[in-house]
Design an enzyme around this catalytic site. Structure first.
Site, PDB file in Angstrom:
ATOM      1  N   HIS A 309       0.855  -1.183   0.000  1.00 30.02           N
ATOM      2  CA  HIS A 309       0.000   0.000   0.000  1.00 30.02           C
ATOM      3  C   HIS A 309       0.896   1.240   0.000  1.00 30.02           C
ATOM      4  O   HIS A 309       0.678   2.158  -0.783  1.00 30.02           O
ATOM      5  CB  HIS A 309      -0.931  -0.011   1.212  1.00 30.02           C
ATOM      6  CG  HIS A 309      -1.885   1.125   1.250  1.00 30.02           C
ATOM      7  ND1 HIS A 309      -2.943   1.243   0.372  1.00 30.02           N
ATOM      8  CD2 HIS A 309      -1.943   2.226   2.055  1.00 30.02           C
ATOM      9  CE1 HIS A 309      -3.609   2.351   0.623  1.00 30.02           C
ATOM     10  NE2 HIS A 309      -3.023   2.969   1.647  1.00 30.02           N
ATOM     11  N   HIS A 346      -1.392   8.839  -4.631  1.00 29.52           N
ATOM     12  CA  HIS A 346      -2.454   8.037  -4.011  1.00 29.52           C
ATOM     13  C   HIS A 346      -3.804   8.537  -4.524  1.00 29.52           C
ATOM     14  O   HIS A 346      -4.319   9.569  -4.083  1.00 29.52           O
ATOM     15  CB  HIS A 346      -2.374   8.177  -2.498  1.00 29.52           C
ATOM     16  CG  HIS A 346      -3.280   7.247  -1.742  1.00 29.52           C
ATOM     17  ND1 HIS A 346      -4.207   6.424  -2.360  1.00 29.52           N
ATOM     18  CD2 HIS A 346      -3.397   7.005  -0.402  1.00 29.52           C
ATOM     19  CE1 HIS A 346      -4.854   5.733  -1.448  1.00 29.52           C
ATOM     20  NE2 HIS A 346      -4.380   6.069  -0.253  1.00 29.52           N
TER      21      HIS A 346
END
Length: 423
Positions: A309, A346
């Site tokens: 992530h 992101h």
């Protein structure tokens, strides 16, 4: 007997990548697509950097009516869907439409259009009582997140199950997971799965500013996203979309399609702990990883690469490192791990599907993307985070993970086509 699910088409619109070739070229070069925010005026914000798509809907062939009707996030999804169908060679006119489904993810849906419409209705916030005479006829499309999934379904000619998955930053990964499950259970033969988000709009930027989740490194946008680095100070907000054509393996074989990768396992968990905080031990992410590996019939030692992530916040990178150690044991120290958010930012709900696209391409090309801007490793993040330079190596099994506000923790396993165990 569970059906096997393969990825046969990929379409992306990402910062620095208006197609798969550009996207993969950016990742393997270690270049970044982060810059000063331009889609809205960043002057009042703590964080003024973003990773934006060089996206022109007119060049994409969208008509003026489609552009007026669709939010930017929907436009990105439609363009990506068209590319994915073309890449996969899927002629939906030759496919039973009731056996084609859609699983689209998004965290903030039509946030851009909603904010723009509010500014018109309220005269830029000067009027408490909004004037409905200025209401756009397309407001319903902006208020209802599922409309984006419907637009994708219309492009694909899908008349099977169609859904919108919205659970924050794991939305893209979970949407692909939902498409995977639809095929596994026999509800569809083809799933158009992925996610889209266009969150670079004042209200979204302000929300992340308020909790100091985004980086204030405004003087050096190209190096602002630095996951696992000791000097990291938040993520870079981004936009983008990735759509995948998922198919039952036998369906793909009958039409002669060439798979990029096989999805062999998926799991999601929730930590039931805090809306934005993470426990340091990484238990829930580790559990999702364990279940995804078990479904894939793989041991930790079988994993060749982990797509992290890797948001670049202090707590996320430590939490994730702990989860890898807990779930993968000693092998965690031998597996290359990297975060492509260091290069494309992101994009909230979209990033999970963008990362799955990157994982499939890593298997296809035998290259692990690097973690850009990783010059000073955090001693608490002490795994092999592939700093700065891509690594050529055989990649047969990939683990990709996602972590989202609300406590969502998800994991997916992809394998090289043709080497998986018959299920």
């Amino acid at each position: 007997m569970a059906r096997r699910v393969v990825i046969t088409g990929i379409g992306v619109r990402t910062p620095g990548g208006n197609d798969v070739k550009e996207f993969w070229g950016l990742l393997t070069s270690g270049r970044t697509a982060t810059r000063r925010m331009s889609l809205c005026d960043p002057g009042e914000f703590r964080s003024q950097v973003a990773a934006e798509c060089d996206f022109d809907p007119r060049r994409e062939g969208l008509t003026p009516r489609e552009i007026r009707r669709m939010d930017r996030a929907t436009q990105l999804a439609v363009a990506s869907t068209r590319d994915a169908l073309r890449d996969g060679g899927l002629d939906t006119a030759q496919t039973d439409p009731h056996r084609v489904g859609v699983a689209l993810g998004s965290a903030v849906a039509a946030a851009t259009s909603l904010e723009n419409e509010y500014l018109v209705l309220s005269d830029s916030g000067r009027q408490w009582m909004v004037d409905h005479d200025y209401l756009s006829p397309h407001m319903f499309d902006y208020l209802t997140p599922g409309v984006a999934a419907a637009e994708v379904a219309w492009v694909a000619g899908a008349e099977g199950p169609v859904s919108l998955v919205s659970d924050g930053c794991t939305s893209g990964l979970d949407a692909v997971g939902h498409g995977f499950r639809l095929i596994r259970e026999g509800s569809v033969d083809v799933a158009i799965a992925g996610a889209t988000d266009a969150p670079i709009t004042p209200i979204v930027v302000a929300c992340f500013d308020a909790i100091k989740a985004t980086t204030p490194r405004n003087d050096d946008p190209e190096h602002a996203s630095r996951p696992f680095d000791r000097t990291r100070d938040g993520f870079v907000l981004a936009e983008g979309s990735a759509i995948l054509v998922l198919e039952d393996l036998e369906h793909a074989q009958r039409r002669g399609a060439r798979p990029y990768a096989e999805i062999t396992g998926y799991a999601t968990r929730l930590n039931a702990y805090h809306m934005t905080g993470l426990k340091t031990d990484g238990v829930e992410m580790a559990e999702a990883i364990r279940v995804a590996l078990d479904e894939s019939r793989l041991n930790a030692e079988d994993v060749d690469y982990v797509n992290a992530h890797g948001s670049g916040t202090k707590q996320n990178d430590r939490h994730e490192t702990a989860a890898f150690k807990r779930s993968l044991g000693q092998h965690a120290r031998q597996i290359p791990v990297s975060s492509i958010k260091s290069m494309v930012g992101h994009s909230l709900g979209a990033i999970g599907s963008i990362e799955i696209a990157a994982c499939a391409l890593a298997i296809e090309h035998g290259v692990v993307p690097p973690t850009a801007n990783l010059h000073e490793p955090d001693p608490e993040c002490d795994l092999d985070y592939v700093p700065l330079t891509a690594r050529e190596m055989a990649v047969d099994a990939v683990l990709s993970v996602g972590s989202g506000f609300g406590g969502f923790q998800s994991a997916m396993v992809l394998r090289r086509p043709g080497i998986g165990v018959a299920l």
